[in-house]
Design a protein around this motif. Structure first.
Motif, PDB file in Angstrom:
ATOM      1  N   THR A 152      44.497   4.610  27.176  1.00 21.64           N
ATOM      2  CA  THR A 152      44.443   3.388  26.369  1.00 21.64           C
ATOM      3  C   THR A 152      43.082   3.224  25.709  1.00 21.64           C
ATOM      4  O   THR A 152      42.097   3.892  26.067  1.00 21.64           O
ATOM      5  N   LYS A 153      43.032   2.325  24.747  1.00 27.55           N
ATOM      6  CA  LYS A 153      41.776   1.950  24.086  1.00 27.55           C
ATOM      7  C   LYS A 153      41.742   0.438  23.951  1.00 27.55           C
ATOM      8  O   LYS A 153      42.769  -0.215  23.738  1.00 27.55           O
ATOM      9  N   TYR A 154      40.540  -0.115  24.065  1.00 26.23           N
ATOM     10  CA  TYR A 154      40.351  -1.565  24.028  1.00 26.23           C
ATOM     11  C   TYR A 154      39.817  -1.970  22.662  1.00 26.23           C
ATOM     12  O   TYR A 154      38.971  -1.283  22.084  1.00 26.23           O
ATOM     13  N   SER A 155      40.321  -3.086  22.126  1.00 27.84           N
ATOM     14  CA  SER A 155      39.859  -3.550  20.814  1.00 27.84           C
ATOM     15  C   SER A 155      39.785  -5.065  20.789  1.00 27.84           C
ATOM     16  O   SER A 155      40.506  -5.752  21.523  1.00 27.84           O
ATOM     17  N   GLU A 156      38.884  -5.585  19.937  1.00 29.74           N
ATOM     18  CA  GLU A 156      38.750  -7.018  19.710  1.00 29.74           C
ATOM     19  C   GLU A 156      38.815  -7.266  18.205  1.00 29.74           C
ATOM     20  O   GLU A 156      38.087  -6.633  17.438  1.00 29.74           O
ATOM     21  N   VAL A 157      39.649  -8.197  17.794  1.00 34.20           N
ATOM     22  CA  VAL A 157      39.833  -8.500  16.370  1.00 34.20           C
ATOM     23  C   VAL A 157      39.699  -9.993  16.175  1.00 34.20           C
ATOM     24  O   VAL A 157      40.294 -10.787  16.910  1.00 34.20           O
ATOM     25  N   LEU A 158      38.885 -10.398  15.172  1.00 31.87           N
ATOM     26  CA  LEU A 158      38.714 -11.816  14.845  1.00 31.87           C
ATOM     27  C   LEU A 158      39.872 -12.248  13.947  1.00 31.87           C
ATOM     28  O   LEU A 158      40.068 -11.701  12.857  1.00 31.87           O
ATOM     29  N   ARG A 159      40.613 -13.235  14.390  1.00 35.30           N
ATOM     30  CA  ARG A 159      41.759 -13.717  13.630  1.00 35.30           C
ATOM     31  C   ARG A 159      41.702 -15.224  13.488  1.00 35.30           C
ATOM     32  O   ARG A 159      40.865 -15.894  14.094  1.00 35.30           O
ATOM     33  N   LYS A 160      42.619 -15.764  12.663  1.00 36.19           N
ATOM     34  CA  LYS A 160      42.729 -17.203  12.474  1.00 36.19           C
ATOM     35  C   LYS A 160      44.151 -17.640  12.768  1.00 36.19           C
ATOM     36  O   LYS A 160      45.107 -16.954  12.422  1.00 36.19           O
ATOM     37  N   ASP A 161      44.241 -18.815  13.418  1.00 37.63           N
ATOM     38  CA  ASP A 161      45.575 -19.334  13.703  1.00 37.63           C
ATOM     39  C   ASP A 161      46.097 -20.095  12.491  1.00 37.63           C
ATOM     40  O   ASP A 161      45.466 -20.129  11.423  1.00 37.63           O
ATOM     41  N   GLU A 162      47.251 -20.733  12.642  1.00 31.16           N
ATOM     42  CA  GLU A 162      47.881 -21.425  11.525  1.00 31.16           C
ATOM     43  C   GLU A 162      47.073 -22.623  11.044  1.00 31.16           C
ATOM     44  O   GLU A 162      47.212 -23.047   9.891  1.00 31.16           O
ATOM     45  N   ASP A 163      46.235 -23.175  11.933  1.00 33.97           N
ATOM     46  CA  ASP A 163      45.405 -24.322  11.555  1.00 33.97           C
ATOM     47  C   ASP A 163      44.078 -23.906  10.954  1.00 33.97           C
ATOM     48  O   ASP A 163      43.250 -24.749  10.616  1.00 33.97           O
TER      49      ASP A 163
ATOM     50  N   ASN B 288      41.770 -22.072  12.552  1.00 32.99           N
ATOM     51  CA  ASN B 288      40.735 -21.897  13.576  1.00 32.99           C
ATOM     52  C   ASN B 288      40.591 -20.423  13.927  1.00 32.99           C
ATOM     53  O   ASN B 288      41.582 -19.713  14.098  1.00 32.99           O
ATOM     54  N   SER B 289      39.365 -19.954  14.043  1.00 25.46           N
ATOM     55  CA  SER B 289      39.105 -18.547  14.366  1.00 25.46           C
ATOM     56  C   SER B 289      39.209 -18.314  15.865  1.00 25.46           C
ATOM     57  O   SER B 289      38.847 -19.178  16.677  1.00 25.46           O
ATOM     58  N   PHE B 290      39.700 -17.140  16.232  1.00 18.01           N
ATOM     59  CA  PHE B 290      39.758 -16.754  17.634  1.00 18.01           C
ATOM     60  C   PHE B 290      39.697 -15.235  17.732  1.00 18.01           C
ATOM     61  O   PHE B 290      39.968 -14.518  16.767  1.00 18.01           O
ATOM     62  N   ILE B 291      39.294 -14.752  18.900  1.00 22.45           N
ATOM     63  CA  ILE B 291      39.183 -13.312  19.135  1.00 22.45           C
ATOM     64  C   ILE B 291      40.445 -12.828  19.843  1.00 22.45           C
ATOM     65  O   ILE B 291      40.796 -13.318  20.921  1.00 22.45           O
ATOM     66  N   GLN B 292      41.113 -11.879  19.232  1.00 26.83           N
ATOM     67  CA  GLN B 292      42.303 -11.293  19.837  1.00 26.83           C
ATOM     68  C   GLN B 292      41.922  -9.981  20.510  1.00 26.83           C
ATOM     69  O   GLN B 292      41.481  -9.043  19.856  1.00 26.83           O
ATOM     70  N   ARG B 293      42.081  -9.945  21.817  1.00 25.38           N
ATOM     71  CA  ARG B 293      41.759  -8.750  22.592  1.00 25.38           C
ATOM     72  C   ARG B 293      43.048  -8.000  22.885  1.00 25.38           C
ATOM     73  O   ARG B 293      44.062  -8.606  23.222  1.00 25.38           O
ATOM     74  N   ALA B 294      42.983  -6.681  22.774  1.00 24.96           N
ATOM     75  CA  ALA B 294      44.210  -5.899  22.954  1.00 24.96           C
ATOM     76  C   ALA B 294      43.893  -4.541  23.554  1.00 24.96           C
ATOM     77  O   ALA B 294      42.836  -3.959  23.309  1.00 24.96           O
ATOM     78  N   MET B 295      44.836  -4.071  24.367  1.00 26.01           N
ATOM     79  CA  MET B 295      44.803  -2.706  24.908  1.00 26.01           C
ATOM     80  C   MET B 295      45.917  -1.934  24.215  1.00 26.01           C
ATOM     81  O   MET B 295      47.089  -2.312  24.289  1.00 26.01           O
ATOM     82  N   ASP B 296      45.549  -0.884  23.515  1.00 28.09           N
ATOM     83  CA  ASP B 296      46.528  -0.086  22.786  1.00 28.09           C
ATOM     84  C   ASP B 296      46.585   1.333  23.348  1.00 28.09           C
ATOM     85  O   ASP B 296      45.628   1.824  23.964  1.00 28.09           O
ATOM     86  N   VAL B 297      47.684   1.998  23.091  1.00 26.18           N
ATOM     87  CA  VAL B 297      47.877   3.371  23.559  1.00 26.18           C
ATOM     88  C   VAL B 297      47.147   4.333  22.611  1.00 26.18           C
ATOM     89  O   VAL B 297      47.248   4.213  21.390  1.00 26.18           O
ATOM     90  N   ARG B 298      46.420   5.242  23.185  1.00 18.88           N
ATOM     91  CA  ARG B 298      45.781   6.288  22.385  1.00 18.88           C
ATOM     92  C   ARG B 298      46.816   7.367  22.065  1.00 18.88           C
ATOM     93  O   ARG B 298      47.534   7.836  22.942  1.00 18.88           O
ATOM     94  N   ARG B 299      46.869   7.757  20.799  1.00 18.19           N
ATOM     95  CA  ARG B 299      47.871   8.725  20.362  1.00 18.19           C
ATOM     96  C   ARG B 299      47.213   9.860  19.589  1.00 18.19           C
ATOM     97  O   ARG B 299      46.153   9.688  18.980  1.00 18.19           O
ATOM     98  N   ASN B 300      47.881  11.026  19.597  1.00 16.69           N
ATOM     99  CA  ASN B 300      47.369  12.177  18.855  1.00 16.69           C
ATOM    100  C   ASN B 300      47.826  12.106  17.400  1.00 16.69           C
ATOM    101  O   ASN B 300      48.435  11.117  16.971  1.00 16.69           O
ATOM    102  N   ASP B 301      47.546  13.151  16.647  1.00 17.24           N
ATOM    103  CA  ASP B 301      47.885  13.170  15.226  1.00 17.24           C
ATOM    104  C   ASP B 301      49.381  13.114  14.983  1.00 17.24           C
ATOM    105  O   ASP B 301      49.829  12.688  13.918  1.00 17.24           O
ATOM    106  N   GLN B 302      50.177  13.554  15.942  1.00 13.45           N
ATOM    107  CA  GLN B 302      51.643  13.513  15.812  1.00 13.45           C
ATOM    108  C   GLN B 302      52.232  12.189  16.293  1.00 13.45           C
ATOM    109  O   GLN B 302      53.444  12.007  16.299  1.00 13.45           O
ATOM    110  N   GLY B 303      51.355  11.260  16.704  1.00 16.22           N
ATOM    111  CA  GLY B 303      51.827   9.969  17.167  1.00 16.22           C
ATOM    112  C   GLY B 303      52.259   9.946  18.611  1.00 16.22           C
ATOM    113  O   GLY B 303      52.769   8.931  19.102  1.00 16.22           O
ATOM    114  N   GLN B 304      52.062  11.037  19.336  1.00 17.43           N
ATOM    115  CA  GLN B 304      52.435  11.096  20.744  1.00 17.43           C
ATOM    116  C   GLN B 304      51.291  10.567  21.609  1.00 17.43           C
ATOM    117  O   GLN B 304      50.120  10.821  21.332  1.00 17.43           O
ATOM    118  N   PRO B 305      51.616   9.817  22.662  1.00 13.64           N
ATOM    119  CA  PRO B 305      50.552   9.248  23.497  1.00 13.64           C
ATOM    120  C   PRO B 305      49.861  10.311  24.357  1.00 13.64           C
ATOM    121  O   PRO B 305      50.501  11.266  24.816  1.00 13.64           O
TER     122      PRO B 305
END
Length: 401
Positions: free
Chosen positions: A179-190, A192-209
Motif C-alpha cells: 500500500t501507499k499513503y496519501s493526503e489530499v486537500l479537498r473542500k466539502d459542499e459548504d 470548507n477545506s479538509f485533508i483526506q487521508r487514504a491508503m491505496d494499493v500499489r500497482r505495477n505498470d499492468q495495473g496488477q497489485p
C-alpha cells in the motif's frame, strides 16, 4: 458335610465373576487391537498415516477401511467452514477515519487432495485443528484488518461495501497487497477545506497489485470457495455519526426534491400562462375574423339591394315616361276636360300603385358627391323622378288647353 456345601456355594459366584472379568478384558483388548489394526477413512476426509515402526507418512484420499497396524492417523476435512459470525468471534478492525468495528461472517474453503500438498500441510501444522486456527483464521483476520485501513467507515456503510468484500477475497487468495499513503486537500459542499487521508494499493505498470506478503492459501493450495460478511458492527460513536449523516442526507434529498418540484411547478405555470395567452389570442382572432366576415356580408347585401333599387328606379321612370308620352299625345289630339281629368286621375293612380310596389332596401349606402353635395335618398330610389313626372304630365295637360 454341611460346611463343605456352604463353602462351595460361596466359591461358585467368585468363579463366575472372574470369568466375566476375563471375557470383558478380552473383548476390550480385541476392540483396542482392532482399532490399532484397522481404520476407516470417512467420505469427505483425507488421512495422514505415520507408520509405527518406520515413521513413514502416507496419504489416503479415498473412503474405505485400511490397515493401521498401530500407526498414528491424522484426519483432515477436505471442505469446511470457518465461522466468525458469533458474538465474541468477530474480527475487530479500524478504518482510515479512526472508526472501529467488529466484522462478522464466515468463509468456506477446500483443502488440496494431492499427497504432496497434504503432507506439506501436516508437516507444518500437525493437526486439522491447527489448520483451522493457524492457517484459515490467521489469514482471514490479517486480511480483513489490513483491508479496513483502505476504507473509511462512511464508504463501508454507504457506497463501497462490495469493494471491501472484493478486496478481502483477492488478498485471501493472493496475499496482502502493498500500500501507499496519501493526503489530499479537498473542500466539502459548504466550501470548507479538509485533508483526506487514504491508503491505496500499489500497482505495477499492468495495473496488477504488488504482493507484500504471500497468502498461506496460495502457498498450501487452499481454495477459497465463498466469503460472506453478515454484519459490520461499528462502535457506538461511529454509529451516532452515521445516524446523523443519514439524517443530513435525507434532509438534503428532501430539500433537493422540493427544489426540483418548485422548479417544475414554475415551468408548468409558465407553460400554462403561454397556453392561456395563445388561447386568448386565438379567440380574439376568431372574433375579429367573424366580425370582418359579417361586415363584408352586410356590405355585399347592401350593394346588391342598392343595385336592385336602381333597376326598379329605371323601370319606374321608363314606365312613367311612357305613360306621360301617351297622355301628351292624347291631349295634343284634343281631349275634352273630362278626358283630361280622367287621364290625370288614372296616371296618378298608376303612379301610386307603382310607388306602393317599390321595395325599399333595408340598408342604403349614400356617398357624397364632389361639388354637388350629398345625394338625395329619394332620388336614389326614383321617388323624385316619379314626382317630377306627375308634375310634367299636369303641365302638359294645361298647355294643351
Amino acid at each position: 458335610m454341611k460346611q463343605l456345601s456352604e463353602l462351595r456355594e460361596i466359591e461358585m459366584p467368585v468363579g463366575k465373576f472372574i470369568f466375566v472379568a476375563i471375557v470383558a478384558i478380552m473383548l476390550a483388548g480385541s476392540y483396542f487391537l482392532a482399532g490399532q489394526i484397522l481404520v476407516t477413512n470417512d467420505a469427505g476426509n483425507v488421512q495422514v498415516k505415520q507408520a509405527a515402526a518406520t515413521g513413514t507418512m502416507s496419504v489416503r484420499t479415498q473412503p474405505g477401511v485400511y490397515l493401521r497396524l498401530f500407526s498414528d492417523i491424522h484426519n483432515y476435512k477436505i471442505s469446511d467452514t470457518y465461522d466468525f459470525n458469533k458474538e465474541g468471534t468477530g474480527i475487530n478492525v479500524r478504518f482510515n477515519d479512526s472508526a472501529t468495528a467488529n466484522v462478522y461472517g464466515s468463509i468456506k474453503y477446500r483443502l488440496p487432495t494431492s499427497e504432496d500438498n497434504i503432507l506439506a500441510i501436516h508437516t507444518d501444522f500437525r493437526s486439522y485443528e491447527a489448520v483451522q486456527d493457524q492457517l484459515v483464521r490467521a489469514v482471514v483476520e490479517a486480511v480483513v484488518i489490513q483491508t479496513a485501513t483502505m476504507f473509511s467507515s462512511e464508504e463501508i456503510y454507504s457506497t463501497r461495501r462490495s469493494d471491501f468484500v472484493d478486496m478481502i477475497n483477492q488478498q485471501i487468495k493472493a496475499g496482502i497487497f502493498a500500500t501507499k499513503y496519501s493526503e489530499v486537500l479537498r473542500k466539502d459542499e459548504d466550501g470548507n477545506s479538509f485533508i483526506q487521508r487514504a491508503m491505496d494499493v500499489r500497482r505495477n505498470d499492468q495495473g496488477q497489485p504488488y504482493i507484500a506478503q504471500e497468502s498461506a492459501f496460495a502457498r498450501y493450495h487452499v481454495e477459497l470457495i465463498q466469503l460472506v460478511l453478515t454484519d459490520i458492527d461499528f462502535d457506538p460513536k461511529t454509529d451516532e455519526l452515521i445516524a446523523k449523516r443519514k439524517e443530513a442526507e435525507q434532509e438534503k434529498i428532501v430539500a433537493k426534491s422540493k427544489a426540483e418540484r418548485a422548479k417544475q411547478d414554475a415551468v408548468t405555470a409558465e407553460a400554462q400562462g403561454k397556453a392561456n395567452v395563445a388561447l386568448a389570442e386565438a379567440e380574439a382572432l376568431v372574433l375579429k375574423k367573424t366580425a370582418v366576415i359579417a361586415a363584408e356580408r352586410e356590405k355585399e347585401v347592401a350593394i346588391q339591394e342598392a343595385l336592385k333599387a336602381e333597376e326598379v328606379k329605371k323601370a319606374i321612370i321608363a314606365r312613367g315616361q311612357a305613360d306621360a308620352e301617351a297622355a301628351k299625345l292624347k291631349v295634343a289630339a284634343g281631349l275634352t276636360p273630362l278626358d283630361k281629368a280622367t287621364i290625370e286621375k288614372e296616371t296618378k293612380i298608376e303612379i301610386a300603385k307603382a310607388l306602393s310596389a317599390v321595395k325599399f332596401p333595408e340598408h342604403m349606402i349614400i356617398s357624397g358627391g364632389g361639388a354637388g353635395g350629398g345625394v338625395n335618398p329619394f332620388e336614389a330610389v326614383g321617388l323624385k323622378a316619379l314626382y317630377d313626372l306627375s308634375n310634367q304630365m299636369s303641365g302638359s295637360a294645361d298647355g294643351a288647353k
